[in-house]
Design a protein around this motif. Sequence first.
Motif, PDB file in Angstrom:
ATOM      1  N   ARG A   3      54.050  47.040  22.387  1.00 24.07           N
ATOM      2  CA  ARG A   3      53.710  46.619  21.031  1.00 24.07           C
ATOM      3  C   ARG A   3      54.364  44.671  21.423  1.00 24.07           C
ATOM      4  O   ARG A   3      53.703  43.793  21.184  1.00 24.07           O
ATOM      5  N   ILE A   4      55.523  45.206  22.057  1.00 24.56           N
ATOM      6  CA  ILE A   4      55.506  43.904  22.633  1.00 24.56           C
ATOM      7  C   ILE A   4      55.162  42.698  22.899  1.00 24.56           C
ATOM      8  O   ILE A   4      54.782  41.420  23.361  1.00 24.56           O
ATOM      9  N   ALA A   5      54.750  43.284  24.416  1.00 34.16           N
ATOM     10  CA  ALA A   5      53.539  42.977  25.306  1.00 34.16           C
ATOM     11  C   ALA A   5      52.575  42.435  24.709  1.00 34.16           C
ATOM     12  O   ALA A   5      51.826  40.816  24.958  1.00 34.16           O
ATOM     13  N   ALA A   6      51.932  42.926  23.324  1.00 33.12           N
ATOM     14  CA  ALA A   6      50.903  42.518  22.988  1.00 33.12           C
ATOM     15  C   ALA A   6      50.621  41.263  22.440  1.00 33.12           C
ATOM     16  O   ALA A   6      50.615  40.530  21.436  1.00 33.12           O
ATOM     17  N   GLU A   7      51.729  41.447  21.282  1.00 32.80           N
ATOM     18  CA  GLU A   7      52.685  40.659  21.016  1.00 32.80           C
ATOM     19  C   GLU A   7      52.670  39.107  21.603  1.00 32.80           C
ATOM     20  O   GLU A   7      52.322  37.743  20.943  1.00 32.80           O
ATOM     21  N   LEU A   8      53.367  39.115  22.921  1.00 36.54           N
ATOM     22  CA  LEU A   8      53.421  37.415  24.080  1.00 36.54           C
ATOM     23  C   LEU A   8      52.147  37.526  24.240  1.00 36.54           C
ATOM     24  O   LEU A   8      52.061  36.162  24.194  1.00 36.54           O
ATOM     25  N   LEU A   9      51.530  38.460  24.254  1.00 40.67           N
ATOM     26  CA  LEU A   9      50.068  38.315  25.173  1.00 40.67           C
ATOM     27  C   LEU A   9      49.577  36.442  24.850  1.00 40.67           C
ATOM     28  O   LEU A   9      49.146  35.531  25.902  1.00 40.67           O
ATOM     29  N   PRO A  10      49.114  37.078  23.796  1.00 46.64           N
ATOM     30  CA  PRO A  10      47.922  35.442  23.099  1.00 46.64           C
ATOM     31  C   PRO A  10      49.195  34.032  22.985  1.00 46.64           C
ATOM     32  O   PRO A  10      48.768  32.839  23.335  1.00 46.64           O
ATOM     33  N   PRO A  46      69.862  56.433  20.689  1.00 43.46           N
ATOM     34  CA  PRO A  46      69.967  55.767  21.912  1.00 43.46           C
ATOM     35  C   PRO A  46      69.736  54.350  21.671  1.00 43.46           C
ATOM     36  O   PRO A  46      68.912  53.868  21.218  1.00 43.46           O
ATOM     37  N   ARG A  47      70.324  53.409  22.111  1.00 46.74           N
ATOM     38  CA  ARG A  47      69.833  52.046  22.313  1.00 46.74           C
ATOM     39  C   ARG A  47      69.484  51.219  23.044  1.00 46.74           C
ATOM     40  O   ARG A  47      69.736  51.901  24.058  1.00 46.74           O
ATOM     41  N   TYR A  48      67.780  50.699  22.976  1.00 45.36           N
ATOM     42  CA  TYR A  48      67.249  50.085  24.153  1.00 45.36           C
ATOM     43  C   TYR A  48      67.373  48.368  24.595  1.00 45.36           C
ATOM     44  O   TYR A  48      67.288  47.926  23.513  1.00 45.36           O
ATOM     45  N   PHE A  49      67.000  48.147  25.560  1.00 46.93           N
ATOM     46  CA  PHE A  49      66.758  46.685  25.631  1.00 46.93           C
ATOM     47  C   PHE A  49      65.994  46.195  26.059  1.00 46.93           C
ATOM     48  O   PHE A  49      65.306  46.965  27.253  1.00 46.93           O
ATOM     49  N   PHE A  50      64.944  45.316  25.221  1.00 46.50           N
ATOM     50  CA  PHE A  50      63.578  44.621  26.141  1.00 46.50           C
ATOM     51  C   PHE A  50      63.599  43.311  26.963  1.00 46.50           C
ATOM     52  O   PHE A  50      64.213  42.336  25.994  1.00 46.50           O
ATOM     53  N   ASP A  51      64.116  42.754  28.187  1.00 42.00           N
ATOM     54  CA  ASP A  51      63.926  41.552  28.622  1.00 42.00           C
ATOM     55  C   ASP A  51      62.610  41.886  28.953  1.00 42.00           C
ATOM     56  O   ASP A  51      61.687  41.959  29.359  1.00 42.00           O
ATOM     57  N   ILE A  52      62.546  40.161  28.242  1.00 37.62           N
ATOM     58  CA  ILE A  52      61.841  39.507  28.730  1.00 37.62           C
ATOM     59  C   ILE A  52      60.992  38.725  29.631  1.00 37.62           C
ATOM     60  O   ILE A  52      62.056  38.270  29.960  1.00 37.62           O
ATOM     61  N   PHE A  53      59.617  38.655  30.733  1.00 38.15           N
ATOM     62  CA  PHE A  53      59.468  38.116  31.464  1.00 38.15           C
ATOM     63  C   PHE A  53      58.969  37.414  31.971  1.00 38.15           C
ATOM     64  O   PHE A  53      57.279  37.725  31.995  1.00 38.15           O
ATOM     65  N   SER A  54      58.767  35.983  31.210  1.00 35.76           N
ATOM     66  CA  SER A  54      57.333  35.114  31.355  1.00 35.76           C
ATOM     67  C   SER A  54      58.042  33.532  32.101  1.00 35.76           C
ATOM     68  O   SER A  54      57.678  33.855  33.316  1.00 35.76           O
ATOM     69  N   ARG A  65      62.946  57.766  24.864  1.00 36.20           N
ATOM     70  CA  ARG A  65      62.937  56.639  25.599  1.00 36.20           C
ATOM     71  C   ARG A  65      60.561  56.287  25.049  1.00 36.20           C
ATOM     72  O   ARG A  65      60.356  55.711  25.310  1.00 36.20           O
ATOM     73  N   GLU A  66      60.847  57.089  24.684  1.00 34.79           N
ATOM     74  CA  GLU A  66      58.299  57.231  24.219  1.00 34.79           C
ATOM     75  C   GLU A  66      58.703  56.295  23.059  1.00 34.79           C
ATOM     76  O   GLU A  66      57.873  55.684  23.261  1.00 34.79           O
ATOM     77  N   THR A  67      59.012  56.547  22.220  1.00 35.08           N
ATOM     78  CA  THR A  67      59.590  55.468  20.917  1.00 35.08           C
ATOM     79  C   THR A  67      59.773  54.242  21.740  1.00 35.08           C
ATOM     80  O   THR A  67      58.764  52.781  21.686  1.00 35.08           O
ATOM     81  N   ALA A  68      61.048  53.560  22.755  1.00 30.97           N
ATOM     82  CA  ALA A  68      60.747  52.674  23.353  1.00 30.97           C
ATOM     83  C   ALA A  68      59.589  52.036  24.570  1.00 30.97           C
ATOM     84  O   ALA A  68      59.356  50.773  24.015  1.00 30.97           O
ATOM     85  N   ARG A  69      58.783  53.297  24.950  1.00 27.99           N
ATOM     86  CA  ARG A  69      57.894  52.489  25.360  1.00 27.99           C
ATOM     87  C   ARG A  69      57.356  52.329  24.442  1.00 27.99           C
ATOM     88  O   ARG A  69      55.887  51.004  24.964  1.00 27.99           O
TER      89      ARG A  69
END
Length: 82
Positions: free
Chosen positions: A34-41, A2-10, A25-29
């Motif tokens: 990981r994306i959020a952890a990279e975004l925050l700084p 399956p394909r998953y899409f990651f939209d970012i709201f900042s 889905r668990e892997t997508a979670r």
Amino acid sequence: MPRYFFDIFSEQATRDEEGEELADRETAREVAIRIAAELLPGHSRQLARTGRVAVTVRDAEGAVVHELECRLTTRSPAASPR
């Protein structure tokens, strides 16, 4: 797979048009975390300004399967009794 899409709201909404093929889905979670952890700084000013940075995961049909939201809540210290 399956394909998953990651939209970012900042500072602005960024819609993922490419997506990523993942096992489930668990892997997508896990990827969203990981994306959020990279975004925050790099988005600390945005978080301080709006109080929100988020990653939304959509499946190939467009249904939201996960939403990871980081919020900043500032509370004033309570007046200390004298």
